[in-house]
Design an enzyme around this catalytic site. Structure first.
Site, PDB file in Angstrom:
ATOM      1  N   PHE A 127     -10.497  -1.151   0.384  1.00  0.00           N
ATOM      2  CA  PHE A 127     -10.049  -2.008   1.478  1.00  0.00           C
ATOM      3  C   PHE A 127     -10.574  -3.415   1.232  1.00  0.00           C
ATOM      4  O   PHE A 127     -11.765  -3.619   1.017  1.00  0.00           O
ATOM      5  CB  PHE A 127     -10.548  -1.480   2.825  1.00  0.00           C
ATOM      6  CG  PHE A 127      -9.863  -2.160   3.972  1.00  0.00           C
ATOM      7  CD1 PHE A 127      -8.615  -1.732   4.414  1.00  0.00           C
ATOM      8  CD2 PHE A 127     -10.453  -3.250   4.592  1.00  0.00           C
ATOM      9  CE1 PHE A 127      -7.959  -2.379   5.447  1.00  0.00           C
ATOM     10  CE2 PHE A 127      -9.812  -3.903   5.639  1.00  0.00           C
ATOM     11  CZ  PHE A 127      -8.562  -3.464   6.065  1.00  0.00           C
ATOM     12  N   ASP A 139       0.873  -1.182   0.000  1.00  0.00           N
ATOM     13  CA  ASP A 139       0.000   0.000   0.000  1.00  0.00           C
ATOM     14  C   ASP A 139       0.911   1.232   0.000  1.00  0.00           C
ATOM     15  O   ASP A 139       1.366   1.663  -1.048  1.00  0.00           O
ATOM     16  CB  ASP A 139      -0.929  -0.089   1.211  1.00  0.00           C
ATOM     17  CG  ASP A 139      -2.059   0.931   1.156  1.00  0.00           C
ATOM     18  OD1 ASP A 139      -2.039   1.796   0.272  1.00  0.00           O
ATOM     19  OD2 ASP A 139      -2.965   0.879   2.004  1.00  0.00           O
TER      20      ASP A 139
HETATM   21  P1  XMP Z   1       1.837  -0.370   3.753  1.00  0.00           P
HETATM   22  O1  XMP Z   1       1.080   0.929   3.735  1.00  0.00           O
HETATM   23  O2  XMP Z   1       2.819  -0.472   4.861  1.00  0.00           O
HETATM   24  O3  XMP Z   1       0.676  -1.383   4.046  1.00  0.00           O
HETATM   25  O4  XMP Z   1       2.401  -0.746   2.387  1.00  0.00           O
HETATM   26  C1  XMP Z   1       0.847  -2.720   4.117  1.00  0.00           C
HETATM   27  C2  XMP Z   1      -0.012  -3.257   5.219  1.00  0.00           C
HETATM   28  O5  XMP Z   1      -1.222  -2.491   5.400  1.00  0.00           O
HETATM   29  C3  XMP Z   1      -2.328  -3.338   5.566  1.00  0.00           C
HETATM   30  N1  XMP Z   1      -3.308  -3.082   4.494  1.00  0.00           N
HETATM   31  C4  XMP Z   1      -4.452  -3.752   4.307  1.00  0.00           C
HETATM   32  N2  XMP Z   1      -4.977  -4.783   4.984  1.00  0.00           N
HETATM   33  N3  XMP Z   1      -6.836  -4.810   3.527  1.00  0.00           N
HETATM   34  C5  XMP Z   1      -6.173  -5.303   4.589  1.00  0.00           C
HETATM   35  O6  XMP Z   1      -6.653  -6.254   5.206  1.00  0.00           O
HETATM   36  C6  XMP Z   1      -6.364  -3.777   2.791  1.00  0.00           C
HETATM   37  O7  XMP Z   1      -7.005  -3.367   1.814  1.00  0.00           O
HETATM   38  C7  XMP Z   1      -5.108  -3.221   3.218  1.00  0.00           C
HETATM   39  N4  XMP Z   1      -4.350  -2.197   2.726  1.00  0.00           N
HETATM   40  C8  XMP Z   1      -3.251  -2.151   3.548  1.00  0.00           C
HETATM   41  C9  XMP Z   1      -1.741  -4.741   5.517  1.00  0.00           C
HETATM   42  O8  XMP Z   1      -1.534  -5.169   6.833  1.00  0.00           O
HETATM   43  C10 XMP Z   1      -0.416  -4.628   4.835  1.00  0.00           C
HETATM   44  O9  XMP Z   1       0.545  -5.594   5.215  1.00  0.00           O
END
Ligand code: XMP
Length: 181
Positions: A154, A105
């Site tokens: 999400f 993300d």
């Molecule tokens: P970053 O922002 O660190 O995010 O790249 C990675 C972590 O954020 C969580 N994440 C999600 N979890 N549905 C989820 O269940 C989503 O749509 C989502 N988007 C981000 C996840 O823990 C991931 O490892």
């Protein structure tokens, strides 16, 4: 109805598509590493990568060792910061490492995990994510292997959660919006 079905608004990626893509990704990964006596160290990032890692690892034809890593998020001064709860530490020293994560993300989690593995002397660090939300990475970090680019919604299922629920739903799905309210 099993209590989860009623909460799901739509399926984004069904179990058949996921299985096909995971198969193909295993081929892509095997082609990059090739056969080697030393094998690679797989580092699944818990808990979201649980299902993906279990399926992917069983399709990899090369020698592998597995070391789990756990990350969680907390609210820091510059927004949501990832914290590493545990990991392989020095066991990755001199080894070729493949991180397996559920979703890219902002990229903060991956950036933190890569930094930790490099600090502990990994010979190389590559990463593999099942999902990527395009254009959202604020860190400039990118994954070497990506399963699917998805829209900025999400998602839950196949390891992904909402409040630690829905991880065992076999498809990747979007929840009904009123559940987040
Ligand atoms: P970053 O922002 O660190 O995010 O790249 C990675 C972590 O954020 C969580 N994440 C999600 N979890 N549905 C989820 O269940 C989503 O749509 C989502 N988007 C981000 C996840 O823990 C991931 O490892």
């Amino acid at each position: 109805m099993n209590g989860m079905e009623a909460d799901i608004e739509r399926v984004l990626l069904n179990r058949e598509r996921i299985a096909q893509r995971v198969d193909a990704m295993a081929g892509e990964i095997a082609a990059v590493y090739g056969p080697s006596r030393d094998g690679i160290v797989i580092v699944p990032v818990l808990t979201g990568a649980l299902m993906f890692a279990a399926d992917l690892i069983r399709r990899l034809p090369m020698r592998t060792q597995i070391h789990m890593m756990a990350a969680s998020s907390y609210e820091g001064t510059t927004g949501t910061e990832p914290r590493l709860l545990y990991g392989p530490g020095d066991l990755v020293g001199g080894r070729h490492v493949l991180i397996v994560d559920d979703i890219l993300d902002s990229g903060r989690t991956l950036q933190r995990v890569i930094a930790d593995l490099r600090q502990h002397g990994a010979a190389s660090v590559r990463s593999c994510v099942l999902l990527r939300k395009p254009g959202k990475a604020v860190t400039g970090v990118s994954a070497d292997f990506v399963g699917f680019d998805i829209e900025d919604v999400f998602v839950v299922g196949y390891g992904l959660d909402f409040n630690n629920w829905y991880r065992n739903w076999p498809d990747i799905a979007v929840l009904r919006p009123e559940l987040y309210a």
